[in-house]
Design a protein around this motif. Structure first.
Motif, PDB file in Angstrom:
ATOM      1  N   LYS B  43      -5.019  25.416  12.898  1.00  0.00           N
ATOM      2  CA  LYS B  43      -5.827  26.020  14.635  1.00  0.00           C
ATOM      3  C   LYS B  43      -6.473  27.008  13.812  1.00  0.00           C
ATOM      4  O   LYS B  43      -8.150  26.850  13.963  1.00  0.00           O
ATOM      5  CB  LYS B  43      -4.955  26.581  15.436  1.00  0.00           C
ATOM      6  N   GLU B  44      -6.063  27.793  12.691  1.00  0.00           N
ATOM      7  CA  GLU B  44      -6.354  29.447  11.680  1.00  0.00           C
ATOM      8  C   GLU B  44      -7.646  28.738  11.340  1.00  0.00           C
ATOM      9  O   GLU B  44      -9.407  29.307  11.877  1.00  0.00           O
ATOM     10  CB  GLU B  44      -5.931  30.070  11.253  1.00  0.00           C
ATOM     11  N   LEU B  45      -7.984  27.917  10.535  1.00  0.00           N
ATOM     12  CA  LEU B  45      -8.650  27.375   9.366  1.00  0.00           C
ATOM     13  C   LEU B  45     -10.064  26.994  10.435  1.00  0.00           C
ATOM     14  O   LEU B  45     -11.461  26.963  10.162  1.00  0.00           O
ATOM     15  CB  LEU B  45      -8.656  26.548   8.607  1.00  0.00           C
ATOM     16  N   ARG B  46      -9.349  26.261  12.305  1.00  0.00           N
ATOM     17  CA  ARG B  46     -10.776  25.261  12.153  1.00  0.00           C
ATOM     18  C   ARG B  46     -11.565  26.906  12.841  1.00  0.00           C
ATOM     19  O   ARG B  46     -13.171  27.196  13.059  1.00  0.00           O
ATOM     20  CB  ARG B  46     -10.046  24.642  13.513  1.00  0.00           C
ATOM     21  N   ILE B  47     -10.793  27.995  13.589  1.00  0.00           N
ATOM     22  CA  ILE B  47     -11.380  29.694  13.581  1.00  0.00           C
ATOM     23  C   ILE B  47     -12.613  29.775  12.723  1.00  0.00           C
ATOM     24  O   ILE B  47     -13.430  29.559  12.526  1.00  0.00           O
ATOM     25  CB  ILE B  47     -10.833  30.261  14.545  1.00  0.00           C
ATOM     26  N   LYS B  48     -11.911  29.946  11.563  1.00  0.00           N
ATOM     27  CA  LYS B  48     -12.498  30.471  10.569  1.00  0.00           C
ATOM     28  C   LYS B  48     -14.141  29.565   9.877  1.00  0.00           C
ATOM     29  O   LYS B  48     -14.237  30.697   9.604  1.00  0.00           O
ATOM     30  CB  LYS B  48     -11.427  29.891   8.998  1.00  0.00           C
ATOM     31  N   TYR B  49     -13.649  27.616  10.105  1.00  0.00           N
ATOM     32  CA  TYR B  49     -14.762  27.197   9.566  1.00  0.00           C
ATOM     33  C   TYR B  49     -15.893  27.466  10.576  1.00  0.00           C
ATOM     34  O   TYR B  49     -17.038  27.820  10.034  1.00  0.00           O
ATOM     35  CB  TYR B  49     -14.354  26.124   9.611  1.00  0.00           C
ATOM     36  N   ARG B  50     -15.594  27.975  11.915  1.00  0.00           N
ATOM     37  CA  ARG B  50     -16.357  27.848  13.022  1.00  0.00           C
ATOM     38  C   ARG B  50     -17.491  28.812  12.787  1.00  0.00           C
ATOM     39  O   ARG B  50     -18.313  29.137  12.562  1.00  0.00           O
ATOM     40  CB  ARG B  50     -16.086  27.542  14.321  1.00  0.00           C
ATOM     41  N   GLN B  51     -16.711  29.977  12.556  1.00  0.00           N
ATOM     42  CA  GLN B  51     -16.970  32.036  12.066  1.00  0.00           C
ATOM     43  C   GLN B  51     -18.265  31.980  11.373  1.00  0.00           C
ATOM     44  O   GLN B  51     -18.926  32.074  11.174  1.00  0.00           O
ATOM     45  CB  GLN B  51     -16.118  32.849  11.692  1.00  0.00           C
ATOM     46  N   GLN B  52     -17.797  30.959  10.035  1.00  0.00           N
ATOM     47  CA  GLN B  52     -18.826  30.912   8.798  1.00  0.00           C
ATOM     48  C   GLN B  52     -20.078  29.686   9.274  1.00  0.00           C
ATOM     49  O   GLN B  52     -20.654  30.467   8.822  1.00  0.00           O
ATOM     50  CB  GLN B  52     -17.775  30.088   7.229  1.00  0.00           C
ATOM     51  N   GLU B  53     -19.934  28.856  10.052  1.00  0.00           N
ATOM     52  CA  GLU B  53     -20.748  28.473  10.770  1.00  0.00           C
ATOM     53  C   GLU B  53     -21.751  28.875  11.119  1.00  0.00           C
ATOM     54  O   GLU B  53     -22.924  29.122  11.073  1.00  0.00           O
ATOM     55  CB  GLU B  53     -20.316  26.882  10.904  1.00  0.00           C
ATOM     56  N   ARG B  54     -20.855  29.767  12.137  1.00  0.00           N
ATOM     57  CA  ARG B  54     -21.981  30.323  12.560  1.00  0.00           C
ATOM     58  C   ARG B  54     -22.413  32.074  12.288  1.00  0.00           C
ATOM     59  O   ARG B  54     -24.184  32.332  12.125  1.00  0.00           O
ATOM     60  CB  ARG B  54     -21.532  31.493  13.747  1.00  0.00           C
ATOM     61  N   GLN B  55     -22.089  32.193  11.012  1.00  0.00           N
ATOM     62  CA  GLN B  55     -23.107  33.172  10.197  1.00  0.00           C
ATOM     63  C   GLN B  55     -23.825  32.384   9.925  1.00  0.00           C
ATOM     64  O   GLN B  55     -24.850  33.374   8.962  1.00  0.00           O
ATOM     65  CB  GLN B  55     -21.529  33.754   8.953  1.00  0.00           C
ATOM     66  N   GLN B  56     -23.536  31.400   9.158  1.00  0.00           N
ATOM     67  CA  GLN B  56     -24.561  30.210   8.461  1.00  0.00           C
ATOM     68  C   GLN B  56     -26.043  30.597   9.006  1.00  0.00           C
ATOM     69  O   GLN B  56     -27.553  30.579   8.310  1.00  0.00           O
ATOM     70  CB  GLN B  56     -24.304  29.472   7.834  1.00  0.00           C
ATOM     71  N   GLN B  57     -25.192  29.959  10.286  1.00  0.00           N
ATOM     72  CA  GLN B  57     -26.799  29.445  10.943  1.00  0.00           C
ATOM     73  C   GLN B  57     -27.585  30.838  11.772  1.00  0.00           C
ATOM     74  O   GLN B  57     -29.045  31.509  11.615  1.00  0.00           O
ATOM     75  CB  GLN B  57     -26.278  29.336  12.327  1.00  0.00           C
ATOM     76  N   ASP B  58     -26.268  32.180  11.444  1.00  0.00           N
ATOM     77  CA  ASP B  58     -27.003  33.054  11.907  1.00  0.00           C
ATOM     78  C   ASP B  58     -28.655  33.682  11.106  1.00  0.00           C
ATOM     79  O   ASP B  58     -29.459  34.383  10.214  1.00  0.00           O
ATOM     80  CB  ASP B  58     -26.125  34.430  11.866  1.00  0.00           C
ATOM     81  N   ARG B  59     -28.160  34.046   9.206  1.00  0.00           N
ATOM     82  CA  ARG B  59     -28.280  33.640   8.502  1.00  0.00           C
ATOM     83  C   ARG B  59     -29.644  32.723   8.181  1.00  0.00           C
ATOM     84  O   ARG B  59     -30.938  33.750   7.879  1.00  0.00           O
ATOM     85  CB  ARG B  59     -27.923  33.240   7.027  1.00  0.00           C
ATOM     86  N   ALA B  60     -29.584  31.910   8.288  1.00  0.00           N
ATOM     87  CA  ALA B  60     -30.701  30.894   8.685  1.00  0.00           C
ATOM     88  C   ALA B  60     -31.700  31.028  10.075  1.00  0.00           C
ATOM     89  O   ALA B  60     -33.064  31.442   8.931  1.00  0.00           O
ATOM     90  CB  ALA B  60     -30.498  29.479   8.794  1.00  0.00           C
ATOM     91  N   ASP B  61     -31.244  31.533  10.223  1.00  0.00           N
ATOM     92  CA  ASP B  61     -31.892  32.046  11.432  1.00  0.00           C
ATOM     93  C   ASP B  61     -32.899  32.925  11.881  1.00  0.00           C
ATOM     94  O   ASP B  61     -34.031  33.452  11.505  1.00  0.00           O
ATOM     95  CB  ASP B  61     -31.315  32.665  13.442  1.00  0.00           C
ATOM     96  N   SER B  62     -32.517  34.293  11.215  1.00  0.00           N
ATOM     97  CA  SER B  62     -32.983  35.921  10.735  1.00  0.00           C
ATOM     98  C   SER B  62     -34.190  35.318   9.611  1.00  0.00           C
ATOM     99  O   SER B  62     -35.027  36.059   9.560  1.00  0.00           O
ATOM    100  CB  SER B  62     -31.863  36.244  10.606  1.00  0.00           C
ATOM    101  N   GLU B  63     -33.846  34.641   8.752  1.00  0.00           N
ATOM    102  CA  GLU B  63     -34.815  34.217   7.595  1.00  0.00           C
ATOM    103  C   GLU B  63     -35.981  33.895   7.635  1.00  0.00           C
ATOM    104  O   GLU B  63     -37.004  34.257   7.315  1.00  0.00           O
ATOM    105  CB  GLU B  63     -33.894  33.320   6.405  1.00  0.00           C
ATOM    106  N   GLN B  64     -35.400  32.649   8.782  1.00  0.00           N
ATOM    107  CA  GLN B  64     -36.903  31.958   9.652  1.00  0.00           C
ATOM    108  C   GLN B  64     -37.624  33.124  10.682  1.00  0.00           C
ATOM    109  O   GLN B  64     -38.509  33.044  10.314  1.00  0.00           O
ATOM    110  CB  GLN B  64     -36.301  30.732  10.552  1.00  0.00           C
ATOM    111  N   ALA B  65     -37.472  34.048  10.989  1.00  0.00           N
ATOM    112  CA  ALA B  65     -38.122  35.328  11.680  1.00  0.00           C
ATOM    113  C   ALA B  65     -38.607  36.143  10.794  1.00  0.00           C
ATOM    114  O   ALA B  65     -38.552  36.285   9.889  1.00  0.00           O
ATOM    115  CB  ALA B  65     -36.957  36.284  13.548  1.00  0.00           C
TER     116      ALA B  65
END
Lengths: 255, 65
Positions: B43-65
């Motif tokens: 359960k904890e790893l699931r939450i952690k992985y999702r946070q990591q994914e979200r952070q990567q997504q945010d970073r990719a978005d900010s680089e595009q903008a």
């Protein structure tokens, strides 16, 4: 000395997870069957002891637990050493997964011994060599657990734990021979000696069956502990992410 | 042998049954705890992985903008 590549391949965390998953049910069934048989034999077929009456039936848990307390310690020290020398992660894992089980067996050996000592010797506890060295064994296990818990980096934790475990091996022959080297209330060995066991066959059979049962319990339990812990240690690898995705979906919970 | 004779253990009932009781409780606890532990880890790893994914997504978005 170098280990052949195949050892490293088969001891990889991913392979450990897959293989142990297949082995756990077999060990668990073996444990359950030997437990039922051993307890039935121990309570209904084994005769009453001519000196100790029915109280001796404590032996069927006390002696296997005491044997296991030493056996698990040796497994822990040897896997710790293997992890230290050849840097095999699953060996480190086996060492740390063994510690709580070994501590449990040691605690059981001490408590059941105490409960057997009271009616037979007239005291729950005596500071003699056998009991004291077994108590030191419990402290070694607890020290190992505390030491590993206090070190954040898993590699350093494994290293420190392994050294503690290896140094503590000196206590194992002391426990075994304590009843010969020092005068004690504790009786000498009746089974683990180079001679015919001096015990009735119908008492020996359930004792040995219970010993096998406790070994299978340990095998089941240590693999289950290892399987949980390895997910945490290998959390950055792809195979763990896949398992979490698959098993996490089965567990349900927050989307 | 009657049931009450069996449970009496020749007068040693307290010592015999508490030995077996304590052994059962300790071994059961050690056996069951990794099952819950593993579920929690997943359960904890699931939450952690999702946070990591979200952070990567945010970073990719900010680089595009």
């Amino acid at each position: 000395m170098k280990l052949p590549a195949i050892v490293h391949k088969y001891s990889s965390p991913k392979n450990f997870y897959t293989m142990s998953g297949k082995m756990v049910p077999w060990f668990a069934w073996g444990f359950g069957l030997t437990l039922v048989f051993g307890l039935y034999y121990g309570f209904f077929i084994a005769p009453t002891d001519y000196q100790q009456g029915e109280s001796y039936r404590i032996m069927f848990v006390h002696v296997p637990a005491a044997w296991m307390s030493m056996f698990v310690y040796m497994v822990m020290a040897v896997s710790g050493a293997v992890g230290l020398i050849w840097r095999i992660k699953t060996a480190d894992l086996m060492a740390s997964a063994s510690a709580p089980i070994g501590a449990a067996f040691t605690l059981i050996a001490l408590i059941t011994g105490s409960l057997w000592g009271k009616p037979m010797w007239g005291t729950y506890w005596v500071w003699d060599a056998r009991l004291t060295s077994e108590l030191i064994l419990l402290f070694l296990y607890l020290g190992f657990i505390a030491l590993q818990a206090s070190i954040e980096d898993p590699r350093n934790a494994a290293r420190a734990g392994a050294i503690l475990a290896i140094v503590g091996v000196v206590n194992i022959p002391i426990i075994h021979y304590s009843v010969e080297w020092w005068s004690t209330l504790h009786q000498g060995a009746t089974v683990t000696k180079f001679d015919k066991p001096s015990i009735h066959i119908d008492m020996l059979i359930p004792l040995l069956v219970m010993a096998v049962s406790f070994k299978l319990y340990y095998a089941t339990s240590v693999l289950m502990r290892g399987r949980a812990e390895i997910l945490l240690r290998e959390q950055n690898s792809r195979w763990v992410k896949e398992i979490v995705a698959n098993e996490g979906a089965a567990l349900g919970g927050a989307k | 042998m009657s049931a009450s004779e069996f449970f009496d253990m020749g007068g040693y009932a307290f010592f015999v049954w508490s030995s077996y009781g304590i052994t059962t409780v300790v071994l059961a606890w050690v056996f069951i705890s990794p099952i819950f532990n593993k579920k929690n880890i997943i359960k904890e790893l699931r939450i952690k992985y999702r946070q990591q994914e979200r952070q990567q997504q945010d970073r990719a978005d900010s680089e595009q903008a």
